[in-house]
Design an enzyme around this catalytic site. Structure first.
Site, mmCIF file in Angstrom:
data_model
loop_
_atom_site.group_PDB
_atom_site.id
_atom_site.type_symbol
_atom_site.label_atom_id
_atom_site.label_comp_id
_atom_site.label_asym_id
_atom_site.label_seq_id
_atom_site.Cartn_x
_atom_site.Cartn_y
_atom_site.Cartn_z
ATOM 1 N N ASN A 7 0.858 -1.192 0.000
ATOM 2 C CA ASN A 7 0.000 0.000 0.000
ATOM 3 C C ASN A 7 0.895 1.243 0.000
ATOM 4 O O ASN A 7 1.709 1.426 0.918
ATOM 5 C CB ASN A 7 -0.890 -0.049 1.248
ATOM 6 N N HIS A 10 1.026 5.998 2.065
ATOM 7 C CA HIS A 10 1.842 6.824 2.966
ATOM 8 C C HIS A 10 2.884 7.641 2.216
ATOM 9 O O HIS A 10 3.351 8.661 2.723
ATOM 10 C CB HIS A 10 2.460 5.965 4.068
ATOM 11 N N HIS A 43 -5.623 3.617 -1.697
ATOM 12 C CA HIS A 43 -6.947 3.943 -1.136
ATOM 13 C C HIS A 43 -7.299 5.363 -1.556
ATOM 14 O O HIS A 43 -6.684 6.322 -1.097
ATOM 15 C CB HIS A 43 -6.866 3.832 0.401
ATOM 16 N N ARG A 45 -9.444 7.998 -0.937
ATOM 17 C CA ARG A 45 -10.439 8.403 0.064
ATOM 18 C C ARG A 45 -11.316 9.512 -0.490
ATOM 19 O O ARG A 45 -10.890 10.305 -1.335
ATOM 20 C CB ARG A 45 -9.733 8.893 1.339
ATOM 21 N N ARG A 49 -7.249 12.760 1.125
ATOM 22 C CA ARG A 49 -6.179 13.237 2.008
ATOM 23 C C ARG A 49 -4.800 12.719 1.607
ATOM 24 O O ARG A 49 -3.800 13.312 1.950
ATOM 25 C CB ARG A 49 -6.477 12.906 3.463
ATOM 26 N N GLU A 70 -8.646 0.359 -2.691
ATOM 27 C CA GLU A 70 -9.464 0.387 -1.478
ATOM 28 C C GLU A 70 -10.434 1.544 -1.619
ATOM 29 O O GLU A 70 -10.037 2.647 -2.015
ATOM 30 C CB GLU A 70 -8.593 0.630 -0.249
ATOM 31 N N THR A 101 -8.013 3.447 8.468
ATOM 32 C CA THR A 101 -9.238 2.652 8.537
ATOM 33 C C THR A 101 -9.279 1.967 9.904
ATOM 34 O O THR A 101 -8.342 1.267 10.262
ATOM 35 C CB THR A 101 -9.231 1.590 7.418
ATOM 36 N N GLU A 151 -10.976 -9.528 3.162
ATOM 37 C CA GLU A 151 -9.686 -9.167 3.758
ATOM 38 C C GLU A 151 -9.916 -9.084 5.254
ATOM 39 O O GLU A 151 -10.689 -8.234 5.733
ATOM 40 C CB GLU A 151 -9.163 -7.834 3.215
ATOM 41 N N HIS A 204 -3.606 -4.853 7.837
ATOM 42 C CA HIS A 204 -3.721 -3.707 8.730
ATOM 43 C C HIS A 204 -2.828 -3.863 9.952
ATOM 44 O O HIS A 204 -3.035 -4.760 10.761
ATOM 45 C CB HIS A 204 -5.156 -3.433 9.183
HETATM 46 N N1 PXP Z 1 -5.871 -3.131 4.434
HETATM 47 C C1 PXP Z 1 -6.766 -2.135 4.526
HETATM 48 C C2 PXP Z 1 -8.190 -2.426 4.167
HETATM 49 C C3 PXP Z 1 -6.397 -0.853 4.937
HETATM 50 O O1 PXP Z 1 -7.301 0.129 5.026
HETATM 51 C C4 PXP Z 1 -5.030 -0.597 5.224
HETATM 52 C C5 PXP Z 1 -4.598 0.774 5.617
HETATM 53 O O2 PXP Z 1 -4.772 1.635 4.547
HETATM 54 C C6 PXP Z 1 -4.125 -1.668 5.101
HETATM 55 C C7 PXP Z 1 -4.568 -2.925 4.729
HETATM 56 C C8 PXP Z 1 -2.672 -1.492 5.357
HETATM 57 O O3 PXP Z 1 -2.468 -1.179 6.702
HETATM 58 P P1 PXP Z 1 -1.042 -0.718 7.199
HETATM 59 O O4 PXP Z 1 -0.743 0.588 6.520
HETATM 60 O O5 PXP Z 1 -1.207 -0.605 8.671
HETATM 61 O O6 PXP Z 1 -0.070 -1.790 6.784
#
Ligand code: PXP
Length: 258
Positions: A7, A10, A43, A45, A49, A70, A101, A151, A204
């Site tokens: 992902n 960030h 994602h 949003r 953001r 996402e 999330t 998931e 997550h």
């Molecule tokens: N899965 C989902 C559905 C999420 O919303 C997120 C965070 O955006 C992640 C996985 C990844 O989480 P992390 O950034 O804590 O690894």
């Protein structure tokens, strides 16, 4: 087989702190794939953001592996998904005030709207996943509402695994309970989902220390990880950060025997 989707939100968060062009999450995605990522997650949003529409369109053109979008179950975002056609759309709950999330999507709320969104996405050739808490009732509803995957939310497991008493001085609530029962809860939900014919993903809060027990759950075919990889990439670079995570996941799965 177990795959890793990185992902890159960030990276976009750092860019948006200045609202300029860099660092580019699309470049980060290319490096993540060079480091061994099997897919990329973004994602979009509703409040934009971090990821922007431009990122999603460019990722569609440049990502070689699975592109996972996402998204909230909201009409403007559904329309973007239908236009972009990611390989996978993961429906997540979204609250503007949250840092990330928080809970899973509660499929008991708005089931008709969710089922309609799933039907439209699947008609466009997009596979659909629901980000849910590891509860059998939610797994059964996911099947009823037409998902291809679930998931499983690993946030509570990660909190229990990471929040040991030694970090109490960092303002985090110390936790003395073992994470083991939460691993069992995730494993039971994974088995229930697989028995219903659903694919199983998890994510997550996963990091280099806590990923092993989740990678060993045999039904889990994909891990979705962002923050820990992007955080490590600041020090060692994106390719190396992904390579290290991929190695940990593959070794954990190998030690489990599948
Ligand atoms: N899965 C989902 C559905 C999420 O919303 C997120 C965070 O955006 C992640 C996985 C990844 O989480 P992390 O950034 O804590 O690894």
């Amino acid at each position: 087989m177990i795959e890793l989707s990185v992902n890159i939100d960030h990276v976009a968060t750092v860019r948006q702190a200045r609202r300029i062009a860099e660092p580019d999450p699309v470049a980060a995605a290319a490096l993540a794939e060079l480091g061994g990522a099997d897919g990329i997650t973004v994602h979009l949003r509703e409040d934009r953001r971090h990821a922007q529409d431009r990122d999603v369109h460019l990722l569609r053109e440049t990502v070689h592996g699975e592109l996972n979008l996402e998204m909230a179950c909201a009409e403007p975002i559904i329309r973007i998904a239908l236009a972009v056609r990611p390989d996978l759309a993961t429906l997540v709950p979204e609250r503007r005030e949250e840092i990330t999330t928080e809970g899973g999507l509660d499929l008991r709320q708005r089931p008709a709207a969710i089922a309609r969104a799933v039907a439209r996405l699947r008609r466009a050739g997009i596979k659909v996943s629901f980000f849910i808490d590891p509860e059998e009732g939610q797994v059964e509803l996911a099947k009823k509402l037409g998902a291809d995957f679930v998931e499983l939310h690993t946030g509570e497991y990660c909190r229990l695994a990471d929040c040991r008493p030694r970090i109490a001085d960092r303002g985090l609530k110390p936790e003395t309970r073992s994470p083991e029962p939460e691993v069992e809860r995730l494993a039971a939900a994974a088995a229930a989902a697989a028995a219903l014919g659903l694919g199983v993903h998890a994510g997550h809060g996963l990091n280099y220390r806590n990923v092993g027990p989740i990678a060993r759950i045999p039904q889990v075919s994909g891990l979705y990880i962002g923050h820990s990889i992007v955080g490590r990439a600041i020090f060692v670079g994106m390719q190396e950060a992904v390579r290290e995570m991929k190695r940990l996941i593959v070794e954990a799965r190998r030690s489990q025997g599948s």
